[in-house]
Scaffold this active site. Structure first.
Site, PDB file in Angstrom:
ATOM      1  N   TYR A  15      47.784  46.715  30.457  1.00  0.00           N
ATOM      2  CA  TYR A  15      48.937  47.608  30.394  1.00  0.00           C
ATOM      3  C   TYR A  15      49.283  47.947  28.947  1.00  0.00           C
ATOM      4  O   TYR A  15      49.464  47.065  28.107  1.00  0.00           O
ATOM      5  CB  TYR A  15      50.127  46.947  31.077  1.00  0.00           C
ATOM      6  CG  TYR A  15      51.308  47.847  31.329  1.00  0.00           C
ATOM      7  CD1 TYR A  15      51.142  49.103  31.894  1.00  0.00           C
ATOM      8  CD2 TYR A  15      52.595  47.430  31.025  1.00  0.00           C
ATOM      9  CE1 TYR A  15      52.228  49.923  32.157  1.00  0.00           C
ATOM     10  CE2 TYR A  15      53.694  48.228  31.279  1.00  0.00           C
ATOM     11  CZ  TYR A  15      53.505  49.485  31.839  1.00  0.00           C
ATOM     12  OH  TYR A  15      54.582  50.295  32.094  1.00  0.00           O
TER      13      TYR A  15
ATOM     14  N   HIS B  96      48.978  34.161  29.754  1.00  0.00           N
ATOM     15  CA  HIS B  96      48.346  35.402  30.219  1.00  0.00           C
ATOM     16  C   HIS B  96      47.038  35.707  29.502  1.00  0.00           C
ATOM     17  O   HIS B  96      46.257  36.532  29.966  1.00  0.00           O
ATOM     18  CB  HIS B  96      49.332  36.560  30.052  1.00  0.00           C
ATOM     19  CG  HIS B  96      48.932  37.793  30.798  1.00  0.00           C
ATOM     20  ND1 HIS B  96      48.586  37.779  32.148  1.00  0.00           N
ATOM     21  CD2 HIS B  96      48.809  39.089  30.405  1.00  0.00           C
ATOM     22  CE1 HIS B  96      48.279  38.995  32.532  1.00  0.00           C
ATOM     23  NE2 HIS B  96      48.397  39.813  31.502  1.00  0.00           N
TER      24      HIS B  96
ATOM     25  N   ASP C  81      50.547  31.171  33.305  1.00  0.00           N
ATOM     26  CA  ASP C  81      50.743  32.603  33.083  1.00  0.00           C
ATOM     27  C   ASP C  81      52.138  33.017  33.548  1.00  0.00           C
ATOM     28  O   ASP C  81      52.465  32.917  34.732  1.00  0.00           O
ATOM     29  CB  ASP C  81      49.668  33.381  33.855  1.00  0.00           C
ATOM     30  CG  ASP C  81      49.605  34.846  33.463  1.00  0.00           C
ATOM     31  OD1 ASP C  81      50.601  35.378  32.940  1.00  0.00           O
ATOM     32  OD2 ASP C  81      48.547  35.465  33.708  1.00  0.00           O
TER      33      ASP C  81
ATOM     34  N   SER D 261      44.470  41.706  33.782  1.00  0.00           N
ATOM     35  CA  SER D 261      45.866  42.080  33.889  1.00  0.00           C
ATOM     36  C   SER D 261      45.964  43.406  34.666  1.00  0.00           C
ATOM     37  O   SER D 261      45.472  43.492  35.785  1.00  0.00           O
ATOM     38  CB  SER D 261      46.499  42.154  32.497  1.00  0.00           C
ATOM     39  OG  SER D 261      47.894  42.246  32.586  1.00  0.00           O
ATOM     40  N   GLN D 262      46.580  44.453  34.090  1.00  0.00           N
ATOM     41  CA  GLN D 262      46.556  45.743  34.773  1.00  0.00           C
ATOM     42  C   GLN D 262      45.129  46.140  35.118  1.00  0.00           C
ATOM     43  O   GLN D 262      44.845  46.629  36.223  1.00  0.00           O
ATOM     44  CB  GLN D 262      47.174  46.832  33.900  1.00  0.00           C
ATOM     45  CG  GLN D 262      47.050  48.237  34.487  1.00  0.00           C
ATOM     46  CD  GLN D 262      47.499  49.308  33.524  1.00  0.00           C
ATOM     47  OE1 GLN D 262      48.551  49.916  33.723  1.00  0.00           O
ATOM     48  NE2 GLN D 262      46.722  49.570  32.476  1.00  0.00           N
TER      49      GLN D 262
END
Length: 325
Positions: free
Chosen positions: A92, A302, A273, A187-188
């Site tokens: 992101y 993360h 995370d 992630s994204q």
């Protein structure tokens, strides 16, 4: 930071009910059919990145609505025939950045197509793809709540469609073996990879690091960071919109895509995370329909496994029939 989610033995068993609209498959079939009516071929322009061992191409391909989506294509200069291709998706806020940031896959003998994420690229690596659509309603700062009360208008309808079209674009390049496509992201990007694994044709493998965009209700109850914070902020303000928002999100939930994806997959999760909580990762992992494995990083947030996970991915792909060697 202490472990902030369920104990590991519970995570391994965590299989929440899926919130899935009845027209989920029809929605995506119609979306992709419309996107493929914009059938102009992708463009691969040679780009001088001052790299002697990798041929670099500045990519433009038609995404959602035929919008031009940018990317980089990196090909080992020594390639003598079609190679497997890793199609990569970004976290992101990130854009495609610079070609020399993405050398791992071509160094390992793979072609790498990195998709720029529309409308992003303003907070991490620079991007080159706009998002020419306005929202029919208000949104929080950022991208995650744009059009969030209507699935047809929602931002990730465009992004996930772009991802499928990125796979189509990769297959069109003569250096790529169209039967050996890998989708990858963290992630994204991990959430986008799950969508691509389910929606694109005949994906050969999926590499999914600490995916976001999964199991939204749980995520909003456990963390308030990054993209989930934008949804939480929106709902804090638009108190009447809770159920319309979650109905929209059900069309974009990585758990629902995981249940439709059958390519061999390697996941990862950081057990501390606080951006993409482990329970949301395991919700997708445990529902994943194909052969799968997961690497866990007990003391990481993360960032997950970082370069350690890169090595795990290389080893994982080497174990599959689509190996580059």
């Amino acid at each position: 930071m202490p472990q902030m989610d369920l104990p590991l033995e519970e995570l391994r068993r965590y299989l929440p009910d899926r919130e899935e609209p009845d027209d989920f498959d029809a929605f995506w079939a119609e979306t992709l059919a419309e996107a493929r009516t914009h059938d102009r071929p992708p463009e691969f322009h040679p780009y001088d990145a001052c790299l002697s061992e990798v041929d670099v191409f500045d990519v433009r391909f038609p995404g959602f609505g035929g919008d031009p989506v940018a990317g980089w294509l990196l090909v080992p200069a020594s390639a003598t025939g079609p190679l497997p291709c890793v199609v990569g998706f970004l976290g992101y806020g990130g854009g495609r950045g610079f070609p020399y940031e993405w050398l791992t896959w071509p160094a390992a003998g793979y072609v790498h197509l990195l998709m720029d994420t529309r409308g992003q690229g303003g907070s991490l690596q620079p991007g080159a793809t706009g998002d020419p659509y306005g929202s029919s309603g208000p949104s929080s700062p950022g991208m995650v709540t744009r059009g969030i009360q209507d699935p047809a208008d929602y931002y990730y309808r465009r992004v996930f469609t772009d991802a499928v079209r990125a796979v189509d674009a990769a297959r069109a390049h003569p250096s790529v073996d169209p039967a050996r496509i890998i989708v990858s992201g963290g992630s994204q990007g991990g959430g986008i990879a799950l969508a691509a694994a389910a929606l694109a044709d005949d994906v050969g493998a999926a590499l999914v690091n600490q995916p976001s965009l999964c199991h939204y209700r749980r995520a909003l109850h456990v963390v308030e960071g990054n993209a989930y914070r934008e949804i939480w902020t929106y709902l804090r303000t638009h108190r009447e919109a809770v159920e319309p928002v979650f109905r929209t999100l059900s069309y974009f939930d990585g758990v629902n895509f995981a249940a439709r994806a059958t390519a061999p997959a390697l996941f990862s999760a950081g057990l501390m995370d606080d951006i993409c909580p482990p329970s949301t990762v395991f919700a997708a992992y445990n529902h994943y329909a194909g052969e799968k494995d997961i690497r866990l990083w007990p003391y990481n947030r993360h960032e997950g496994g970082g370069y350690y996970q890169d090595l795990e991915q290389l080893r994982f792909l080497r174990s599959l029939p689509l190996t580059a060697s």
